[in-house]
Design a protein around this motif. Structure first.
Motif, PDB file in Angstrom:
ATOM      1  N   LEU A 106      15.167 -50.088  27.807  1.00 40.79           N
ATOM      2  CA  LEU A 106      14.524 -49.439  26.660  1.00 40.79           C
ATOM      3  C   LEU A 106      13.126 -48.977  27.039  1.00 40.79           C
ATOM      4  CD1 LEU A 106      15.606 -51.679  23.693  1.00 40.79           C
ATOM      5  CD2 LEU A 106      16.386 -49.415  24.263  1.00 40.79           C
ATOM      6  N   LEU A 107      12.685 -47.939  26.374  1.00 38.09           N
ATOM      7  CA  LEU A 107      11.357 -47.398  26.657  1.00 38.09           C
ATOM      8  C   LEU A 107      10.333 -48.278  25.948  1.00 38.09           C
ATOM      9  CD1 LEU A 107      10.451 -43.717  26.800  1.00 38.09           C
ATOM     10  CD2 LEU A 107       8.891 -45.278  25.790  1.00 38.09           C
ATOM     11  N   LEU A 108       9.968 -49.358  26.595  1.00 38.62           N
ATOM     12  CA  LEU A 108       8.987 -50.281  26.013  1.00 38.62           C
ATOM     13  C   LEU A 108       8.168 -50.827  27.165  1.00 38.62           C
ATOM     14  CD1 LEU A 108      11.325 -52.352  23.682  1.00 38.62           C
ATOM     15  CD2 LEU A 108       9.656 -50.680  22.955  1.00 38.62           C
ATOM     16  N   PRO A 109       6.889 -51.078  26.931  1.00 38.96           N
ATOM     17  CA  PRO A 109       6.086 -51.688  27.992  1.00 38.96           C
ATOM     18  C   PRO A 109       6.573 -53.100  28.272  1.00 38.96           C
ATOM     19  CG  PRO A 109       4.707 -50.949  26.157  1.00 38.96           C
ATOM     20  CD  PRO A 109       6.115 -50.805  25.726  1.00 38.96           C
ATOM     21  N   GLU A 110       6.212 -53.594  29.452  1.00 34.24           N
ATOM     22  CA  GLU A 110       6.572 -54.945  29.842  1.00 34.24           C
ATOM     23  C   GLU A 110       6.142 -55.927  28.755  1.00 34.24           C
ATOM     24  OE1 GLU A 110       7.087 -57.070  33.869  1.00 34.24           O
ATOM     25  OE2 GLU A 110       7.844 -55.253  32.958  1.00 34.24           O
ATOM     26  N   GLY A 111       6.971 -56.898  28.478  1.00 33.85           N
ATOM     27  CA  GLY A 111       6.527 -57.939  27.555  1.00 33.85           C
ATOM     28  C   GLY A 111       6.805 -57.626  26.101  1.00 33.85           C
ATOM     29  N   VAL A 112       7.198 -56.398  25.781  1.00 32.89           N
ATOM     30  CA  VAL A 112       7.529 -56.110  24.384  1.00 32.89           C
ATOM     31  C   VAL A 112       9.012 -56.393  24.198  1.00 32.89           C
ATOM     32  CG1 VAL A 112       7.709 -54.289  22.664  1.00 32.89           C
ATOM     33  CG2 VAL A 112       5.751 -54.374  24.165  1.00 32.89           C
ATOM     34  N   PRO A 113       9.372 -57.190  23.181  1.00 29.45           N
ATOM     35  CA  PRO A 113      10.783 -57.528  23.015  1.00 29.45           C
ATOM     36  C   PRO A 113      11.613 -56.294  22.683  1.00 29.45           C
ATOM     37  CG  PRO A 113       9.502 -58.257  21.134  1.00 29.45           C
ATOM     38  CD  PRO A 113       8.531 -57.771  22.150  1.00 29.45           C
ATOM     39  N   ALA A 114      12.873 -56.300  23.130  1.00 29.92           N
ATOM     40  CA  ALA A 114      13.726 -55.127  22.900  1.00 29.92           C
ATOM     41  C   ALA A 114      14.010 -54.947  21.417  1.00 29.92           C
ATOM     42  CB  ALA A 114      15.025 -55.306  23.661  1.00 29.92           C
ATOM     43  N   GLU A 115      14.128 -56.068  20.714  1.00 29.59           N
ATOM     44  CA  GLU A 115      14.431 -55.968  19.280  1.00 29.59           C
ATOM     45  C   GLU A 115      13.106 -55.912  18.537  1.00 29.59           C
ATOM     46  OE1 GLU A 115      17.440 -56.223  17.469  1.00 29.59           O
ATOM     47  OE2 GLU A 115      18.317 -55.672  19.389  1.00 29.59           O
ATOM     48  N   ARG A 116      12.598 -54.734  18.309  1.00 33.63           N
ATOM     49  CA  ARG A 116      11.338 -54.679  17.552  1.00 33.63           C
ATOM     50  C   ARG A 116      11.669 -54.671  16.067  1.00 33.63           C
ATOM     51  NH1 ARG A 116       7.256 -50.492  18.637  1.00 33.63           N
ATOM     52  NH2 ARG A 116       8.918 -48.973  18.611  1.00 33.63           N
ATOM     53  N   GLN A 117      10.826 -55.329  15.272  1.00 31.86           N
ATOM     54  CA  GLN A 117      11.104 -55.380  13.839  1.00 31.86           C
ATOM     55  C   GLN A 117      10.114 -54.504  13.104  1.00 31.86           C
ATOM     56  OE1 GLN A 117      10.457 -59.406  14.690  1.00 31.86           O
ATOM     57  NE2 GLN A 117      12.026 -60.064  13.268  1.00 31.86           N
ATOM     58  N   TRP A 118      10.452 -54.208  11.860  1.00 33.55           N
ATOM     59  CA  TRP A 118       9.499 -53.475  11.025  1.00 33.55           C
ATOM     60  C   TRP A 118       8.475 -54.454  10.480  1.00 33.55           C
ATOM     61  CZ3 TRP A 118       8.977 -48.387  10.716  1.00 33.55           C
ATOM     62  CH2 TRP A 118      10.031 -47.603  11.179  1.00 33.55           C
ATOM     63  N   ALA A 119       7.268 -53.989  10.317  1.00 30.20           N
ATOM     64  CA  ALA A 119       6.238 -54.868   9.780  1.00 30.20           C
ATOM     65  C   ALA A 119       5.302 -54.056   8.898  1.00 30.20           C
ATOM     66  CB  ALA A 119       5.437 -55.494  10.915  1.00 30.20           C
ATOM     67  N   ARG A 120       4.646 -54.770   7.996  1.00 27.66           N
ATOM     68  CA  ARG A 120       3.612 -54.137   7.171  1.00 27.66           C
ATOM     69  C   ARG A 120       2.265 -54.507   7.756  1.00 27.66           C
ATOM     70  NH1 ARG A 120       6.282 -53.878   2.042  1.00 27.66           N
ATOM     71  NH2 ARG A 120       7.754 -52.212   2.512  1.00 27.66           N
ATOM     72  N   TYR A 121       1.405 -53.533   7.857  1.00 26.01           N
ATOM     73  CA  TYR A 121       0.041 -53.778   8.326  1.00 26.01           C
ATOM     74  C   TYR A 121      -0.858 -53.581   7.118  1.00 26.01           C
ATOM     75  CZ  TYR A 121       1.999 -53.156  12.981  1.00 26.01           C
ATOM     76  OH  TYR A 121       2.736 -53.274  14.129  1.00 26.01           O
ATOM     77  N   TYR A 122      -1.491 -54.654   6.674  1.00 30.12           N
ATOM     78  CA  TYR A 122      -2.369 -54.549   5.500  1.00 30.12           C
ATOM     79  C   TYR A 122      -3.807 -54.472   5.985  1.00 30.12           C
ATOM     80  CZ  TYR A 122       1.706 -56.330   3.010  1.00 30.12           C
ATOM     81  OH  TYR A 122       2.965 -56.489   2.488  1.00 30.12           O
ATOM     82  N   VAL A 123      -4.490 -53.372   5.705  1.00 26.70           N
ATOM     83  CA  VAL A 123      -5.909 -53.291   6.048  1.00 26.70           C
ATOM     84  C   VAL A 123      -6.678 -53.316   4.734  1.00 26.70           C
ATOM     85  CG1 VAL A 123      -7.653 -52.054   7.299  1.00 26.70           C
ATOM     86  CG2 VAL A 123      -5.272 -51.835   7.958  1.00 26.70           C
ATOM     87  N   LYS A 124      -7.449 -54.371   4.532  1.00 31.39           N
ATOM     88  CA  LYS A 124      -8.200 -54.473   3.278  1.00 31.39           C
ATOM     89  C   LYS A 124      -9.616 -53.964   3.524  1.00 31.39           C
ATOM     90  CE  LYS A 124      -5.690 -58.453   1.361  1.00 31.39           C
ATOM     91  NZ  LYS A 124      -4.773 -58.809   2.458  1.00 31.39           N
ATOM     92  N   ILE A 125     -10.060 -53.086   2.660  1.00 31.08           N
ATOM     93  CA  ILE A 125     -11.414 -52.538   2.772  1.00 31.08           C
ATOM     94  C   ILE A 125     -12.183 -53.056   1.568  1.00 31.08           C
ATOM     95  CG2 ILE A 125     -12.757 -50.414   2.875  1.00 31.08           C
ATOM     96  CD1 ILE A 125     -10.865 -50.522   5.117  1.00 31.08           C
ATOM     97  N   TYR A 126     -13.196 -53.894   1.804  1.00 27.50           N
ATOM     98  CA  TYR A 126     -13.929 -54.454   0.660  1.00 27.50           C
ATOM     99  C   TYR A 126     -15.124 -53.588   0.308  1.00 27.50           C
ATOM    100  CZ  TYR A 126     -10.991 -58.454   1.602  1.00 27.50           C
ATOM    101  OH  TYR A 126      -9.920 -59.267   1.804  1.00 27.50           O
TER     102      TYR A 126
END
Length: 1797
Positions: free
Chosen positions: A228-248
């Motif tokens: 798979l086209l992934l850098p070394e160390g990145v798991p083949a099964e990538r999951q979806w994730a939410r990235y929450y950036v809070k701006i105060y």
């Protein structure tokens, strides 16, 4: 800096030639240091004791950084190349996919492939960029597959994949090769994988070269999951994730508004609202999120979170957070911060997901003054180093992995913005009052361009101390405010103040952030200085920040360890470079320090855990840092035990990795206190600045945690802001300040002056009670010492070429304190020997004697080129003098000082080295009389200029330098005139020799006299040898001379003649050595070469079947070995070539594996290395030293296939393998013209080369030893250059073989090129224009060209690839140049490679005009060797080596003859084992050369594979050239008979009978030939899914067996000029369809069979299952090219709603493959036509059922299927009938009624 001699010079380099390598005075406790070294020599001990006195007494000064120029933000060239090979498993039925490659805003599309979900493209795209590297690496590369796109509609997205360019660039070799990108649908994250694209992606910056792995035959066993086209160390099964950036919220925004209206409005109405409307924008993975806009607010509060949905781990490294000002005209960035996701996460098994904050991030950018047009706006966008604080933003980030199977997950990846609750005040830490103090001890080297208006310095931290951001009241809630020069802070202060300050009235403490303005005084013609003398101005600032010092302390702890490590490593390298003794001891000391530092970190870092405001990241980072450092400490201990003399270099590499790791860990992602800025202001204009990281000057009670510059005097060079600092402008120092800085909590203030040089009085702002604790506003130094500085400038080398002649007129200017002096100007040289002593008298320095002795100020040396106008800057370096107090003795070990080399820098580039020594001598009470005398050499008188005194100048001895003058080559025009009568002048240390004059350069560019010599006095120490200058002048008419070009040989070491040692000289012993090359057991062979010394005896026997050739490789695991009869006549040169490439691939793989193993082994235990390995032996452990030249043709893996004689494929240029063929003839490039100011000077130098001088040098001490007399005895005129050929012109036939080119840069708009070959050698210019290859980027040329040439006139061969154009001129794609002359004369015999076996016929026929026996005899005669003697039993003796081999050869008719050729060839192939004269002879080979285009310097435009043979005319004529014409594809015919189908899914409902049925037909085509698709007839109304066809498809095609590809030639479009050739994998597509009369046919299922490897068909329909396709690995595979005929059942598949494969039918088919000739002999008809017609299928008559039994059919219709419908219809009919009757009879009835009838 090569000599970043912080305090190293303190202890004087006096200690004899090799002092202890262990000594490092910086913070080394000598007990540890000495213990580390093992048993020491007595002299090292004595030296240590001298040094120990001076160690650790004072560390008051920290080191300046010499590299001045900012490298960030400057645009550079990048090229991104993407190859889309194919796509597989695309989700969807029967689609027409297109792949879109998108980088930033550039989009490029592949062609559309019709009705397939595994399209094959093999298309190559190139994107060129010229942007700063940060911008480049943040660009997102997006691959998406679009279905049925055409001119009118944009198509529907199937799936996409994205990653940032930085990820590709950080891969090994900057590329992904043949990897599968997994597509996902951004609108539906629950959907899973949408298919795969196989692609290559490479990013090339200037000067990178990409290694293209060889494109061997693509065996399609690619396991997608594993590649798979992934850098070394990145798991083949990538999951979806939410990235929450809070701006105060944000604070301290600059007061600005760029819209002109606002300024006008303000002027008229005087309305003074906050003129900024901020919002925050975040860019991540190509998506953009924005907060709301807070109108008119400098302190905006958002409390919002931006949610991104993206795969995890993301392939985009950085998140860009920007505060922007919203504006009607255009929004501008106020400040930018990058969040690096690698720094806020840890992917180890004890790692943590990305998390950050809540923490303040500081933003830096342009200056804060109001301007309508901001010249530094780029800085606010995050390009380049910010020159001022802009704002701070409170953010936090967290990541949540999604469970996509749960129903409540939102499926789209839209960016969302939501509100979040307010954050508590204390969440980011308790607000503390900080105190910053600074004292300016010196301000010199102020650029005269600034003008002589008064100058002052302003220091700011955040917005504190800045004049623009006036005074603001301190909000009691927030506890900190951006303004803050004011005195309104009392309430806060008094509570926080410590006991000793209770008494004073803090109201009066107003921050003083600028020094008083002062008029500058002239130092010399370039610089001013400020006359501070004994009164030093001070500044101090109070500021309030959240107390997050722990973060900075931990970073300091790690930085401290890293700095020590770096310094130690530099030392070790210095020791190795200067060849001092015991580098391994010094390295052990360094490792010991490292492990101690690590263990110390573990104890210190874990303190004050319960502090407020510690975030999750703080805790996790602490844990992971502690783990990492513990681990490093362990490894350091392990490695320390394994450092041996011979492994020092390898270990240094390992330790450098530790250094990178430490630097990475030290970078703290969560900021706390902003950095400090120091601005120099002249006349209220900001001129130049310096930025000091707050952690570097932060105070702590624990020494290790204190910043490295806290409480120390630091030399800071101020630089120009932003883009002004690029290039030459940025190289001049704007100002040099010596500044003392201290930052800490206000209550820790008591020692803030303790680091200053002693002997001062404080001057307070106000007198009176309580003033004693107020900080001083200036210091007055009472103590002043007077010194004399002696600067011994000896020489410099490799300086920058500043004039158009390619030379310079250098002089040096030396600055110390406020004094400066210059050396004399030496004209026209890059290697000046000034040999000058400069004395600076009456230098006043302030402070205590002892401190000055240990830590004197630095000396700055600048080198300039004298021009008529202004001198031009050529470079700068720093030095520290060795200091002697009045009461010390002037003598060893510290005095007289030794000359040392100092590295000169120009911007960020090295620009030469300077050899000098510096001493600082105190003038005592008796005046100068006490100073040591200056005793110069008596034999020279240079007037006022003093030469360097004896004792410091090097000891000289007499050397003889012999020069071999061979010839000049490729001289370009000088001042528009061609060079006609050149001469070469050689000069070294003032002496020299001139070559004879070349009378007519055009006729013969070689010299008449070959060898001349001269004698010269040179230093005994080889490291101090001056360079040797080679200059070429052209003698014109009337005695005029023109300089053509010059070359400086900086190190003469490789030309020093060293007599062979006695041990090696007894080769003439009587003993015979039999070298035995046994067959190797397996690939694990490390090295077949036996190192033979005269004592050993070993035997060399060559196996019969493998007469000394390569061992062949094993066939890949799964395939069955082809055991068919093997026919020599089938083989051609290409068979040999493909076999060799496969071998090369295997070797590269094995090497990579070996490297990986080796590294793993390094990690586990590094001690296996013990053993006595001589340093020059190749490394053991199968590492194959990564250099392929170590490979002997012996260490190949075995191969069970037929032995093909292979050739050597070099993945690079041949001369790279063989040291540029400079075994005796060297090429010196001649330079002319000014050197470029480019980032990397080597690239710019290409254009400066004006020609080449060929020759050589040899130097040795005189008088000469007897042995050398003997060696020179043959011909004393030739000196040491015996046995070299004459340089008379010589005629040669050059035969150039061009095989193929790969990865050419596209030259046409359609992303392709039409390449052809052009060859130029001397006057012959061949352009093979008519044989251009249409639309190819990987053309196979397969051509040879014969050219007659005469050396030396025609010695450079240029092979170019041009792009043919119908209109206009042809464009150059790229070219490569070969120096044929060096090849011709080389001892490696590069004129014609030696094949691995000798054969007189067949594909491997011997092509050299000389037979092996003749070559061997010639070599023995030339080397004056005894031999060759051919003995019985297949032996040959050369010198004292015996080789064995077979003695028979077969001719064409199979008759065997006796021959010695095999024996001779064996000896030649092992020629490197022959004593004294042996060297590796070049094997039969193919070399791969990069193609370069002068317009795009440094970036490869493709590669070309070729080789060159040369045959002198005075030898027998060579045979005909080998035929390497590309293999013609063979014509085949594939006949497919579709017999039956079964279990096809039923698609239609019969209207009449209601049964499920299908009208089946089968369609088939060969991949790539979609337009030739063929359909069977239709089997109507199949009720069971059974279909009978007996239908034949016929597909003629052209096939290349070696590459396993079908070749198709077709026009790309109706407008195309000619046909384009495509190569496509051989795959047969079969589809089953349901025919419909009125609507489009329905697709039911398909199967694709790769004709080289497909599952064997099942015997019966029952056994045929879906697993035949899904579990390919368990099923026997067949190839139609071997089986020729095969019959069976295969499944049809389609995807259901859930994207799972399901079985939709089975087909019984028969495949038969015939060559075109066979097909012609027995022709067959298509379908069921003649000849050989197939019988009609016997189909059941159900298809026409209702004609035969109408009643039954009608009954079925009415009673079963449509019963209710029938009832309704009848009722409706009745109603209509009644209504009709009613209407019909109504009128008559009415009339009747009315009439009353």
């Amino acid at each position: 800096m090569k000599k970043s001699r912080g305090h190293k010079s303190d202890h004087g380099k006096g200690g004899g030639g090799d002092e202890a390598a262990i000594l490092e005075t910086e913070d080394l406790d000598f007990t540890g240091g000495m213990g580390g070294g093992g048993g020491l020599d007595p002299d090292t001990i004595s030296l240590a004791s001298v040094t120990a006195v001076t160690t650790n007494v004072s560390n008051k000064r920290s080191k300046p950084d010499i590299k001045m120029e900012p490298s960030a933000g400057r645009p550079v060239d990048y090229q991104v190349s993407v190859t889309i090979v194919e796509a597989r498993q695309l989700v969807g039925l029967n689609m027409d996919p297109v792949v879109c490659v998108e980088i930033g805003d550039d989009k490029k599309y592949t062609q559309m492939k019709e009705s397939t979900n595994c399209p094959y493209y093999n298309e190559y795209f190139v994107f060129d960029f010229h942007v700063p590297s940060d911008v480049m690496f943040d660009k997102i590369l997006k691959l998406s597959v679009i279905h049925s796109k055409n001119l009118l509609r944009s198509g529907t997205l199937v799936g996409s994949f994205k990653l940032d360019i930085g990820t590709v660039y950080s891969q090994p070799e900057h590329q992904f090769f043949h990897k599968w990108a997994l597509l996902s649908d951004p609108d539906d994250i629950t959907a899973g994988c949408k298919g795969y694209i196989k692609c290559d992606i490479a990013v090339v910056g200037k000067g990178d070269n990409i290694k293209t792995p060889h494109k061997a035959t693509e065996t399609d066993e690619d396991d997608i999951e594993g590649n798979l086209l992934l850098p070394e160390g990145v798991p083949a099964e990538r999951q979806w994730a939410r990235y929450y950036v809070k701006i105060y919220r944000a604070e301290g925004l600059p007061k600005m508004n760029t819209s002109i209206m606002a300024n006008v409005k303000k002027a008229f109405i005087g309305e003074n609202k906050d003129l900024v409307d901020p919002y925050v924008q975040i860019l991540f993975a190509g998506q953009r999120g924005k907060t709301s806009i807070q109108k008119s607010s400098y302190e905006p509060i958002w409390n919002e979170q931006i949610v991104f949905t993206e795969m995890f781990p993301p392939l985009c490294k950085r998140m860009k957070v920007q505060i922007r000002d919203s504006d009607k005209v255009n929004d501008v960035a106020l400040g930018t911060h990058f969040i690096d996701l690698r720094k806020i996460a840890n992917d180890g098994d004890k790692g943590f997901l990305p998390t950050l904050g809540p923490a303040w991030v500081n933003m830096y950018g342009s200056t804060r003054s109001y301007t309508i047009m901001d010249e530094h706006q780029d800085l606010n966008e995050g390009l380049g180093e910010g020159v001022s604080f802009r704002a701070r933003l409170l953010v936090s980030l967290c990541v949540e992995i999604l469970d996509t199977s749960s129903p409540e997950v939102m499926s789209s990846t839209e960016v969302k913005v939501e509100g979040v609750p307010k954050i508590s005040e204390s969440a980011t830490g308790k607000v503390e009052e900080f105190f910053l103090f600074g004292a300016f001890l010196e301000a010199t080297m102020i650029d005269r361009k600034i003008g002589d208006k008064p100058i002052c310095f302003e220091v700011t931290i955040g917005n504190y101390g800045s004049e623009i951001d006036g005074v603001t009241k301190l909000k009691s809630s927030s506890g900190k405010k951006s303004g803050g020069d004011g005195d309104e802070e009392e309430t806060e202060l008094i509570h926080g103040s410590s006991d000793e300050e209770e008494g004073d009235d803090d109201n009066d403490l107003v921050s003083v952030s600028t020094t008083p303005p002062m008029k500058p005084v002239i130092t010399d013609r370039n610089y001013f200085h400020l006359p501070y003398f004994e009164r030093k101005p001070c500044i101090y600032i109070k500021s309030w920040w959240q107390d997050q010092r722990r973060r900075l302390y931990n970073a300091n702890l790690i930085d401290n360890i890293a700095d020590k490590l770096e310094e130690g490593l530099n030392d070790v390298q210095e020791v190795i470079k200067t060849e001092k003794a015991y580098p391994e001891r010094r390295l052990r000391g360094v490792l010991e320090d490292l492990s101690n530092g690590c263990s110390q970190f573990l104890t210190l870092a874990n303190k004050d855990q319960n502090q407020t405001g510690r975030t999750k990241l703080d805790k996790e980072r602490l844990k992971s840092c502690m783990r990492e450092l513990e681990n490093l400490g362990q490894q350091a201990k392990t490695i320390r035990t394994q450092v041996k003399k011979n492994t020092v270099r390898d270990k240094i590499k390992l330790v450098q990795n530790f250094l990178h790791k430490l630097r990475f860990l030290a970078d703290e992602p969560q900021h706390s206190i902003p950095d400090i800025y120091i601005w120099m202001m002249s006349n209220n204009k900001r001129i130049a600045y310096a930025r000091v990281p707050s952690k570097d000057i932060l105070y702590s009670g624990v020494d290790e945690e204190t910043g490295k510059d806290c409480g120390k005097v630091k030399t800071i060079f101020l630089k120009l802001p932003g883009k002004k600092g690029f290039g030459a402008a940025g190289w001049t120092v704007q100002a040099k300040t010596e500044i003392y800085l201290w930052l800490g909590l206000n209550r820790q203030r008591k020692d803030f002056l303790s680091g200053l040089p002693n002997g001062f009085e404080e001057n307070k702002m106000l007198k009176g009670p309580g003033s004693q604790s107020a900080p001083p506003i200036s210091l007055t130094y009472m103590m002043k010492q007077i010194f004399q500085l002696r600067v011994h400038m000896y020489q410099a080398r490799s300086l920058f070429a500043a004039d158009s002649s390619g030379l310079s007129d250098p002089f040096a200017r030396v600055f110390f304190s406020t004094h400066s002096q210059v050396t004399e100007v030496l004209n026209e040289t890059l290697c000046p020997t000034w040999d000058q002593l400069m004395v600076f008298d009456n230098v006043e320095l302030f402070g205590e004697v002892g401190e000055l002795r240990d830590d004197p100020p630095i000396i700055v040396i600048e080198i300039y080129d004298q021009d008529t106008g202004k001198a031009e800057f050529m470079g700068r370096t720093f030095a520290k003098p060795i200091t002697k107090m009045a009461d010390e003795h002037y003598g060893p070990p510290r005095f007289p000082p030794q000359l040392e080399y100092y590295q000169i820098y120009r911007g960020n580039c090295t620009a030469g080295e300077m050899l000098a020594a510096f001493e600082l001598l105190q003038i005592g009470p008796h005046g100068k009389a006490d100073l040591p005398p200056i005793d110069g050499p008596t034999d020279m008188d240079r007037g006022p200029i003093l030469p360097v005194p004896l004792g410091i100048r090097p000891v000289l001895s007499k050397y003889r330098i012999e020069v071999l003058f061979w010839g000049l080559r490729d001289l370009k025009r000088v001042n528009l005139a061609a060079v006609d009568r050149p001469r070469v002048d050689i000069e070294c240390a003032g002496k020299g020799v001139q070559s004879s004059l070349i009378q007519n350069y055009k006729k013969n560019p070689n010299f008449g006299t070959l060898v001349k010599m001269f004698e010269v006095d040179l230093p005994e120490n080889e490291l101090l040898h001056p360079p040797l200058n080679i200059r070429v002048v052209d003698c014109r008419a009337f005695g005029r001379y023109t300089l053509v070009g010059n070359h400086a040989v900086t190190t003469l070491r490789k030309f020093i003649y060293r007599a062979a040692d006695k041990q090696a000289n007894n080769w003439n012993t009587q003993e015979e050595i039999i070298v035995n090359y046994e067959p190797e057991p397996s690939i694990k062979k490390m090295e077949t070469m036996v190192k033979l010394d005269s004592g050993s005896d070993a035997v060399v026997k060559i196996e019969e079947d493998d007469k000394g050739g390569k061992k062949k490789k094993r066939k890949k695991g799964g395939d069955e070995v082809e055991e068919e009869e093997f026919d020599e006549s089938m083989l051609d040169w290409w068979s040999k070539y493909f076999a060799s490439i496969e071998t090369l691939m295997e070797i590269l793989k094995a090497q990579e594996a070996a490297m990986a193993d080796a590294e793993e082994k390094e990690d586990q235990d590094i001690s296996a290395e013990g053993g006595e390995i001589k340093p020059d032996d190749p490394p053991v452990k199968g590492k194959k030293g990564k250099g392929k030249d170590k490979r002997r043709p012996g260490d190949m893996p075995e191969k069970k296939k037929h032995k093909l004689n292979e050739l050597q494929v070099y993945p690079k240029e041949l001369e790279k393998e063989f040291d540029n063929f400079e075994d005796w003839l060297h090429t010196f490039n001649l330079f002319r013209g000014k050197a470029g100011d480019d980032d990397d000077q080597n690239m710019a130098d290409e254009d400066r080369i004006i020609g080449k001088f060929k020759g050589s040098l040899c130097m040795y001490k005189v008088p000469v030893s007897d042995e050398m007399q003997r060696e020179m005895g043959f011909d004393s005129n030739m000196g040491m250059f015996q046995n070299i050929p004459t340089n008379d012109p010589i005629n040669v036939v050059v035969r150039v073989y061009i095989i193929r080119a790969t990865d050419l840069h596209p030259a046409d708009i359609n992303g392709k090129a039409d390449p052809y070959i052009a060859i130029k050698l001397g006057k012959s210019d061949i352009k093979d224009k008519e044989n251009y290859l249409s639309k190819q980027l990987n053309p196979i040329f397969g051509k040879s060209f014969d050219i007659e040439a005469t050396f030396p006139m025609d010695s450079t061969l240029t092979v170019s690839v041009y792009d043919w154009d119908l209109v206009g001129t042809d464009d150059l794609i790229g070219e490569t140049k070969l120096d044929l002359e060096n090849r011709y004369y080389s001892k490696h015999r590069a004129i014609c490679g030696l094949p691995s076996k000798y054969a007189v016929h067949g594909y491997n026929v011997w092509r050299d005009p000389l037979k092996p026996t003749q070559i061997l005899a010639k070599l023995c005669k030339e080397g004056k060797l005894d031999g060759p003697h051919y003995g019985p039993g297949g032996r040959v003796k050369v010198a004292n080596r015996i080789f064995m081999g077979p003695t028979e050869i077969e001719d064409e008719n199979g008759l065997k003859k006796q021959t010695d050729e095999h024996l001779a060839l064996t000896a030649l192939k092992h020629w490197e084992d022959i004593p004294r004269v042996g060297c590796k002879l070049i094997p039969e080979h193919v070399e791969t050369r990069p193609l370069l285009n002068p317009d795009k310097p440094g970036i490869e435009q493709g590669r070309i594979e070729m080789w060159v043979d040369m045959f002198p005319k005075d030898m027998p004529a060579p045979g005909p050239a080998i035929d390497i014409a590309p293999r013609k594809p063979k014509k085949f015919e594939l006949r497919v008979i579709i017999w039956n189908t079964d279990e096809v899914i039923l698609e239609d409902d019969d209207i009449f009978t209601g049964e499920k049925s299908s009208d089946i037909f089968v369609r088939g085509w060969l991949k790539g030939q979609q337009e030739d698709k063929q359909d069977t007839d239709v089997h109507y109304h199949s009720l069971t899914g059974e279909g009978l066809f007996n239908w034949r498809f016929i597909y003629p095609f052209d096939y290349l067996q070696a590459e396993e590809k079908i070749v198709i030639s077709k026009k790309e479009s109706m407008f195309a000029w000619d046909e384009t050739e495509y190569k496509i994998p051989a795959r047969l597509n079969l589809q089953v369809w349901d025919a419909d009369h009125f609507s489009a046919d329905d697709f039911l299922g398909a199967i694709e069979l790769d004709l080289n490897r497909f599952p064997r068909g099942a015997k019966t329909a029952k056994q045929c299952s879906i697993n035949m396709v899904l579990n390919e690995q368990d099923i026997p595979m067949v190839s139609i090219f071997k089986q020729r005929r095969i019959k069976g059942w295969w499944p049809f598949l389609a995807r259901d709603e859930n994207d799972e494969f399901e079985l939709t039918g089975k087909v019984e088919a028969e495949l038969q493959l015939m060559t075109a000739e066979e097909a012609e002999k027995n022709p067959v008809g298509e379908g069921r036509n003649e000849p050989e017609p197939l019988e009609k299928p016997n189909r059941p008559d159900t298809a026409f059922l209702w004609f035969l039994m109408p009643f039954k059919a009608i009954k079925n219709l009415i009673c079963n299927q449509y019963f209710w419908l029938t009832v309704k219809l009848v009722v409706a009919l009745l109603l209509v009938l009644i209504l009709g009757l009613f209407i019909y009879s109504m009128p008559g009835y009415m009339v009747k009624k009315l009439m009353g009838a």
